[in-house]
Write a protein that holds these residues in place. Structure first.
Motif, short mmCIF file in Angstrom:
data_model
loop_
_atom_site.label_atom_id
_atom_site.label_comp_id
_atom_site.label_asym_id
_atom_site.label_seq_id
_atom_site.Cartn_x
_atom_site.Cartn_y
_atom_site.Cartn_z
N THR A 151 -54.46 48.55 37.29
CA THR A 151 -54.78 49.59 38.03
C THR A 151 -55.04 50.51 37.48
OG1 THR A 151 -52.91 49.29 40.25
CG2 THR A 151 -53.57 51.20 39.91
N TYR A 152 -54.12 50.94 36.38
CA TYR A 152 -54.13 52.27 35.08
C TYR A 152 -55.95 52.38 34.33
CZ TYR A 152 -49.39 53.98 36.88
OH TYR A 152 -48.94 54.63 37.42
N THR A 155 -58.28 53.51 36.59
CA THR A 155 -57.97 55.31 37.12
C THR A 155 -58.61 55.45 35.99
OG1 THR A 155 -55.96 54.87 37.91
CG2 THR A 155 -56.25 56.97 37.34
N TRP A 156 -58.39 55.62 34.12
CA TRP A 156 -58.53 55.54 33.13
C TRP A 156 -60.33 55.24 33.44
CZ3 TRP A 156 -55.90 59.01 30.97
CH2 TRP A 156 -54.34 58.42 30.96
N THR A 187 -50.31 52.59 28.37
CA THR A 187 -50.66 52.31 29.74
C THR A 187 -49.94 51.19 29.55
OG1 THR A 187 -52.74 53.13 30.08
CG2 THR A 187 -51.86 52.10 31.08
N CYS A 191 -46.32 50.56 31.94
CA CYS A 191 -45.97 48.90 32.85
C CYS A 191 -44.63 47.88 33.08
CB CYS A 191 -47.59 48.35 33.15
SG CYS A 191 -48.65 49.46 33.70
N SER A 252 -50.33 57.59 43.66
CA SER A 252 -50.85 58.37 42.95
C SER A 252 -51.92 57.80 42.39
CB SER A 252 -49.75 58.44 41.88
OG SER A 252 -48.83 59.05 42.06
N PRO A 253 -52.17 56.35 41.98
CA PRO A 253 -53.25 55.81 41.63
C PRO A 253 -54.42 55.71 42.63
CG PRO A 253 -51.82 54.48 40.67
CD PRO A 253 -51.22 55.51 41.46
N ASP A 254 -54.36 55.91 43.96
CA ASP A 254 -54.74 55.46 44.99
C ASP A 254 -54.90 57.44 44.94
OD1 ASP A 254 -54.35 52.85 45.91
OD2 ASP A 254 -53.14 53.44 47.48
N LEU A 256 -55.45 59.41 43.06
CA LEU A 256 -56.00 59.90 41.69
C LEU A 256 -57.63 59.22 41.90
CD1 LEU A 256 -53.64 59.17 38.69
CD2 LEU A 256 -54.63 62.08 39.56
N LEU A 257 -57.67 58.00 42.24
CA LEU A 257 -59.02 57.45 42.21
C LEU A 257 -59.90 58.17 43.82
CD1 LEU A 257 -57.90 53.27 42.19
CD2 LEU A 257 -59.57 54.83 40.72
#
Length: 391
Positions: A151-152, A155-156, A187, A191, A252-254, A256-257
């Protein structure tokens, strides 16, 4: 079956036991000088295997022994092929290839991490103590941890695309190899740290044990596992951890994406995608940049769509129901659908690369051609000759 009772000098107890077709019937009476109480008890005394066959929910078996194994097999093949293609020389000039390789490796490991889940029917069938111990500590912590890493990583990738089209100077700065390596290591460490409570708070017990019994044998019951996600640890720990976990790993990732995706849509609408080039050539650079933007927009959209169900389930239902293995209920049905969609999301990344990246398609075709040629050469070596029709 054991019957616990307090027996004094003025108490008489009479117990009779009858066993019929795997059903143990215990009937008897416990009486005193003034009172007579009749007791009837029934216990289902069957083996673990028979118990599972009789009581494991059909939907559970279809999900974890039917759909998910198919997704695992397909995912291993697709992601392994993607790794082989991305390691070809044509992708060496592109720094972004490092992240695509990390994503492909993460997806492959995630598919392998789902194997204990499907073998144990998500913890409903645990015949050995060592397997129950592994499932309690690592059965879900490993898949969740790898999912968080992927996921991260995604995101990167989305962040880099946004910087490439909106702030190219910053983009070139962060593309230094040592910065990419530190970002990947950081990262992975994050995790790992986030999922350590899941490993530490896990416990294994037997359904036939008492409250203070500890052993590695479970002769008359089934193994039960608990962790932070499945009722383990204190209620305060679960309350704090699960909410922080959902914020850091899910929501948060959702968000940000979604933000990065919106910025890429605006960049495409304004025509900024064609403004930057690569060192491999002006036209090739524009084509590569355009394919990257389309790939990231599609990956981000499908990630949000396919992981949203399991995110909503984990946010709304912080613990599993006690009868998840044996009865069907909407909560567990939604969780099963969410797990299937989450695993599917880690299978389709190479498909998007093949759809939007002409370099990936070309190298994919060359890879299969090389494999086909090697197979033909091996056949020729075995047979000792080659005909004109084989050329």
């Amino acid at each position: 079956m054991a019957v616990d009772a307090l027996v004094t000098e003025n108490t008489t107890a009479t117990v009779g036991t009858m066993v019929t077709e795997g059903i143990t019937m215990t009937e008897g009476s416990i009486g005193t000088d003034d009172t007579m109480v009749t007791i009837g008890t029934t216990m289902l005394a069957v083996t673990d295997k028979v118990r599972v066959d009789l009581k494991t929910d059909l939907g559970y078996r279809l999900t974890y022994n039917g759909f998910i194994p198919v997704l695992i097999i397909v995912g291993i093949f697709i992601n392994a092929t993607c790794i082989v293609v991305l390691r070809r020389p044509a992708f060496i000039p592109f720094q972004v290839n490092r992240y695509f390789q990390l994503l492909a490796w993460g997806d492959l490991v995630l598919c392998l991490a789902y194997l204990p889940i499907t073998v144990s029917t998500n913890g409903c069938i645990l015949y050995q103590y060592w397997f129950a111990w592994y499932f309690a500590h690592f059965g879900w912590s490993v898949p969740f941890g790898v999912h968080a890493f992927c996921t991260y990583t995604l995101t990167w990738l989305a962040l880099d695309r946004c910087l490439a089209v909106w702030w190219h100077q910053a983009f070139t700065t962060i593309q230094q190899p040592h910065l990419q390596q530190w970002r990947a290591v950081g990262t992975a460490a994050f995790c790992l740290a986030v999922h350590m409570p899941v490993v530490v708070e896990a416990e294994v017990s037997c359904s036939a044990w008492g409250l203070e019994h500890e052993d590695t044998h479970c002769e008359n019951g089934t193994w039960l596992t608990t962790d932070v996600f499945h009722g383990g640890g204190s209620s305060y720990t679960r309350f704090i951890f699960i909410r922080l976990y959902n914020i850091m790993v899910r929501w948060s990732p959702d968000l940000l994406l979604a933000a990065f995706n919106l910025s890429l849509v605006v960049a495409v609408w304004q025509g900024r995608v064609h403004s930057q080039s690569s060192r491999v050539g002006q036209q090739d650079g524009r084509t590569w940049e355009r394919s990257l933007v389309l790939t990231m927009m599609t990956m981000a959209t499908f990630y949000i769509s396919l992981t949203l169900p399991i995110t909503l389930v984990q946010t709304r239902y912080t613990t599993h129901s006690l009868d998840q293995c044996h009865t069907s209920n909407p909560q567990e049905t939604l969780r099963q659908v969410g797990h299937c969609l989450q695993l599917l999301e880690h299978i389709i990344h190479p498909i998007f690369l093949a759809c939007f990246n002409p370099t990936f398609r070309r190298e994919l075709q060359l890879t299969f051609n090389i494999l086909g040629l090697e197979a033909r050469l091996e056949s020729v070596t075995i047979t000792g000759g080659i005909s004109d029709s084989q050329l």
